[in-house]
Design an enzyme around this catalytic site. Sequence first.
Site, PDB file in Angstrom:
ATOM      1  N   ALA A  56     -34.421 -52.982  18.122  1.00 24.27           N
ATOM      2  CA  ALA A  56     -34.610 -53.681  16.852  1.00 24.27           C
ATOM      3  C   ALA A  56     -33.557 -53.150  15.885  1.00 24.27           C
ATOM      4  O   ALA A  56     -33.041 -52.046  16.065  1.00 24.27           O
ATOM      5  CB  ALA A  56     -36.010 -53.408  16.322  1.00 24.27           C
ATOM      6  N   GLY A  99     -36.496 -52.038  21.364  1.00 23.27           N
ATOM      7  CA  GLY A  99     -36.843 -53.462  21.385  1.00 23.27           C
ATOM      8  C   GLY A  99     -36.031 -54.241  22.419  1.00 23.27           C
ATOM      9  O   GLY A  99     -36.477 -55.288  22.895  1.00 23.27           O
ATOM     10  N   GLU A 102     -37.885 -53.756  25.526  1.00 27.07           N
ATOM     11  CA  GLU A 102     -39.130 -54.532  25.395  1.00 27.07           C
ATOM     12  C   GLU A 102     -38.870 -56.021  25.557  1.00 27.07           C
ATOM     13  O   GLU A 102     -39.660 -56.747  26.169  1.00 27.07           O
ATOM     14  CB  GLU A 102     -39.779 -54.239  24.029  1.00 27.07           C
ATOM     15  CG  GLU A 102     -40.305 -52.805  23.948  1.00 27.07           C
ATOM     16  CD  GLU A 102     -40.775 -52.423  22.556  1.00 27.07           C
ATOM     17  OE1 GLU A 102     -40.007 -52.636  21.583  1.00 27.07           O
ATOM     18  OE2 GLU A 102     -41.888 -51.901  22.429  1.00 27.07           O
ATOM     19  N   GLU A 122     -37.429 -44.849  20.553  1.00 25.75           N
ATOM     20  CA  GLU A 122     -38.010 -44.920  19.207  1.00 25.75           C
ATOM     21  C   GLU A 122     -38.453 -43.559  18.689  1.00 25.75           C
ATOM     22  O   GLU A 122     -38.382 -43.267  17.497  1.00 25.75           O
ATOM     23  CB  GLU A 122     -39.214 -45.883  19.193  1.00 25.75           C
ATOM     24  CG  GLU A 122     -38.844 -47.347  19.347  1.00 25.75           C
ATOM     25  CD  GLU A 122     -38.790 -47.824  20.792  1.00 25.75           C
ATOM     26  OE1 GLU A 122     -38.706 -46.986  21.721  1.00 25.75           O
ATOM     27  OE2 GLU A 122     -38.832 -49.051  20.991  1.00 25.75           O
TER      28      GLU A 122
HETATM   29  N1  CO8 Z   1     -29.928 -51.122  14.949  1.00 23.41           N
HETATM   30  C1  CO8 Z   1     -28.923 -51.326  14.084  1.00 23.41           C
HETATM   31  N2  CO8 Z   1     -27.616 -51.067  14.368  1.00 23.41           N
HETATM   32  C2  CO8 Z   1     -27.362 -50.574  15.598  1.00 23.41           C
HETATM   33  C3  CO8 Z   1     -28.358 -50.327  16.547  1.00 23.41           C
HETATM   34  C4  CO8 Z   1     -29.704 -50.635  16.179  1.00 23.41           C
HETATM   35  N3  CO8 Z   1     -30.740 -50.481  17.027  1.00 23.41           N
HETATM   36  N4  CO8 Z   1     -27.791 -49.824  17.658  1.00 23.41           N
HETATM   37  C5  CO8 Z   1     -26.468 -49.758  17.415  1.00 23.41           C
HETATM   38  N5  CO8 Z   1     -26.204 -50.210  16.181  1.00 23.41           N
HETATM   39  C6  CO8 Z   1     -24.901 -50.298  15.511  1.00 23.41           C
HETATM   40  C7  CO8 Z   1     -24.420 -48.942  15.047  1.00 23.41           C
HETATM   41  O1  CO8 Z   1     -24.991 -48.606  13.808  1.00 23.41           O
HETATM   42  C8  CO8 Z   1     -22.926 -49.187  14.956  1.00 23.41           C
HETATM   43  O2  CO8 Z   1     -22.653 -49.894  13.787  1.00 23.41           O
HETATM   44  P1  CO8 Z   1     -21.420 -49.435  12.830  1.00 23.41           P
HETATM   45  O3  CO8 Z   1     -20.190 -49.648  13.700  1.00 23.41           O
HETATM   46  O4  CO8 Z   1     -21.507 -50.370  11.671  1.00 23.41           O
HETATM   47  O5  CO8 Z   1     -21.639 -48.016  12.519  1.00 23.41           O
HETATM   48  C9  CO8 Z   1     -22.659 -50.122  16.132  1.00 23.41           C
HETATM   49  O6  CO8 Z   1     -23.917 -50.727  16.450  1.00 23.41           O
HETATM   50  C10 CO8 Z   1     -22.155 -49.412  17.372  1.00 23.41           C
HETATM   51  O7  CO8 Z   1     -23.080 -48.387  17.690  1.00 23.41           O
HETATM   52  P2  CO8 Z   1     -22.647 -46.855  17.922  1.00 23.41           P
HETATM   53  O8  CO8 Z   1     -21.414 -46.531  17.145  1.00 23.41           O
HETATM   54  O9  CO8 Z   1     -23.842 -45.995  17.689  1.00 23.41           O
HETATM   55  O10 CO8 Z   1     -22.281 -46.934  19.487  1.00 23.41           O
HETATM   56  P3  CO8 Z   1     -22.313 -45.749  20.545  1.00 23.41           P
HETATM   57  O11 CO8 Z   1     -21.637 -46.288  21.761  1.00 23.41           O
HETATM   58  O12 CO8 Z   1     -21.791 -44.487  19.946  1.00 23.41           O
HETATM   59  O13 CO8 Z   1     -23.878 -45.490  20.843  1.00 23.41           O
HETATM   60  C11 CO8 Z   1     -26.133 -46.175  21.323  1.00 23.41           C
HETATM   61  C12 CO8 Z   1     -24.629 -46.463  21.474  1.00 23.41           C
HETATM   62  C13 CO8 Z   1     -26.496 -44.895  22.108  1.00 23.41           C
HETATM   63  C14 CO8 Z   1     -26.892 -47.351  21.907  1.00 23.41           C
HETATM   64  C15 CO8 Z   1     -26.469 -45.972  19.826  1.00 23.41           C
HETATM   65  O14 CO8 Z   1     -25.928 -47.079  19.095  1.00 23.41           O
HETATM   66  C16 CO8 Z   1     -27.929 -45.891  19.525  1.00 23.41           C
HETATM   67  O15 CO8 Z   1     -28.542 -44.869  19.755  1.00 23.41           O
HETATM   68  N6  CO8 Z   1     -28.529 -46.988  18.980  1.00 23.41           N
HETATM   69  C17 CO8 Z   1     -29.899 -47.000  18.572  1.00 23.41           C
HETATM   70  C18 CO8 Z   1     -30.848 -47.069  19.751  1.00 23.41           C
HETATM   71  C19 CO8 Z   1     -32.277 -47.046  19.278  1.00 23.41           C
HETATM   72  O16 CO8 Z   1     -32.760 -46.081  18.730  1.00 23.41           O
HETATM   73  N7  CO8 Z   1     -33.007 -48.157  19.531  1.00 23.41           N
HETATM   74  C20 CO8 Z   1     -34.398 -48.279  19.156  1.00 23.41           C
HETATM   75  C21 CO8 Z   1     -34.524 -48.937  17.824  1.00 23.41           C
HETATM   76  S1  CO8 Z   1     -36.204 -49.004  17.232  1.00 23.41           S
HETATM   77  C22 CO8 Z   1     -36.896 -50.307  18.081  1.00 23.41           C
HETATM   78  O17 CO8 Z   1     -36.253 -50.986  18.843  1.00 23.41           O
HETATM   79  C23 CO8 Z   1     -38.329 -50.566  17.816  1.00 23.41           C
HETATM   80  C24 CO8 Z   1     -38.796 -51.909  18.295  1.00 23.41           C
HETATM   81  C25 CO8 Z   1     -40.138 -52.183  17.719  1.00 23.41           C
HETATM   82  C26 CO8 Z   1     -40.491 -53.644  17.569  1.00 23.41           C
HETATM   83  C27 CO8 Z   1     -39.627 -54.478  16.687  1.00 23.41           C
HETATM   84  C28 CO8 Z   1     -39.946 -54.401  15.247  1.00 23.41           C
HETATM   85  C29 CO8 Z   1     -39.062 -55.274  14.377  1.00 23.41           C
END
Ligand code: CO8
Length: 248
Positions: A56, A99, A102, A122
């Site tokens: 998400a 998400g 999921e 998460e």
């Molecule tokens: N949300 C928003 N932006 C994101 C997300 C995300 N989940 N994942 C990546 N991005 C963005 C980054 O902020 C970045 O943006 P910017 O260039 O503007 O800084 C861009 O995508 C590229 O990401 P990274 O630079 O971080 O790329 P890396 O290759 O270094 O890392 C990862 C990749 C490991 C995937 C890393 O991006 C990461 O850890 N992302 C988050 C993963 C995460 O925690 N996901 C769970 C989110 S919570 C959730 O899904 C709950 C669901 C519940 C139900 C839904 C309710 C609405």
Amino acid sequence: MRGAVATLTLNRPKALNALSPELMDELVAAIARCDADESIRVLILTGGPKAFAAGADIKAMSQSTPMKMLTSEIIAKWDRVRDCRKPIIAAVSGYALGGGCELAMMCDIIIASDTAKFGQPEITIGVIPGAGGTQRLTRAIGPYRAMELILTGDMISAQEAASYGLVSRVYPADELMAAAQAMAEKIAARPPLAVRMAKDAVRYAAETTVREGLEIEKRNFYLLFDTYDQKEGMAAFAEKRKPEFRGE
Ligand code: CO8
């Protein structure tokens, strides 16, 4: 769309296909359109090479409140993916996290490229899975493995996900979409009412008790004897010829 197969591609690569409310609204609407379109029999849901979806949208969600989330039905909307009566194959490359994992689990079959990574991270941002992760992952891979993934937030590879039973097949990245299309076309050639009843019954297995599921299975089995395709399928078997299904 190719043949009777529609491919939906999540396309927000700069944010690794983070599932913002807008993206989920578009996706849910596209799935509903495909479900209503008689010419489509199977859907493929995919993302990009680096991410199926990294979860998400954390930035969109970070300032939310319980009441905002409740009244906007933010997660309830996701459930509409599951309401699709036609089979959805998730074709996953790269990250399928939170998400994103999921969303893949809301689909009916998950295939992956050898670059795929699955996880429920998460916990690392102070929350828990909210769109079915604690329930679907647990049923898919068992409570102990699910607990480990959900409590540590660790990712697993496509091969591990396949050995756990979450992913049914793993392909080299450049073969994934052709494999998804071939699988979808195979299912699309099956009698559509039987496909629908089968999906419905298998879904019950994951969502209800065995006793209730067996009732649904029996009901769906009986109902199919009211279709042309059942008569055609069984007659073709006896006559040693290929069946000509009509979807009725
Ligand atoms: N949300 C928003 N932006 C994101 C997300 C995300 N989940 N994942 C990546 N991005 C963005 C980054 O902020 C970045 O943006 P910017 O260039 O503007 O800084 C861009 O995508 C590229 O990401 P990274 O630079 O971080 O790329 P890396 O290759 O270094 O890392 C990862 C990749 C490991 C995937 C890393 O991006 C990461 O850890 N992302 C988050 C993963 C995460 O925690 N996901 C769970 C989110 S919570 C959730 O899904 C709950 C669901 C519940 C139900 C839904 C309710 C609405």
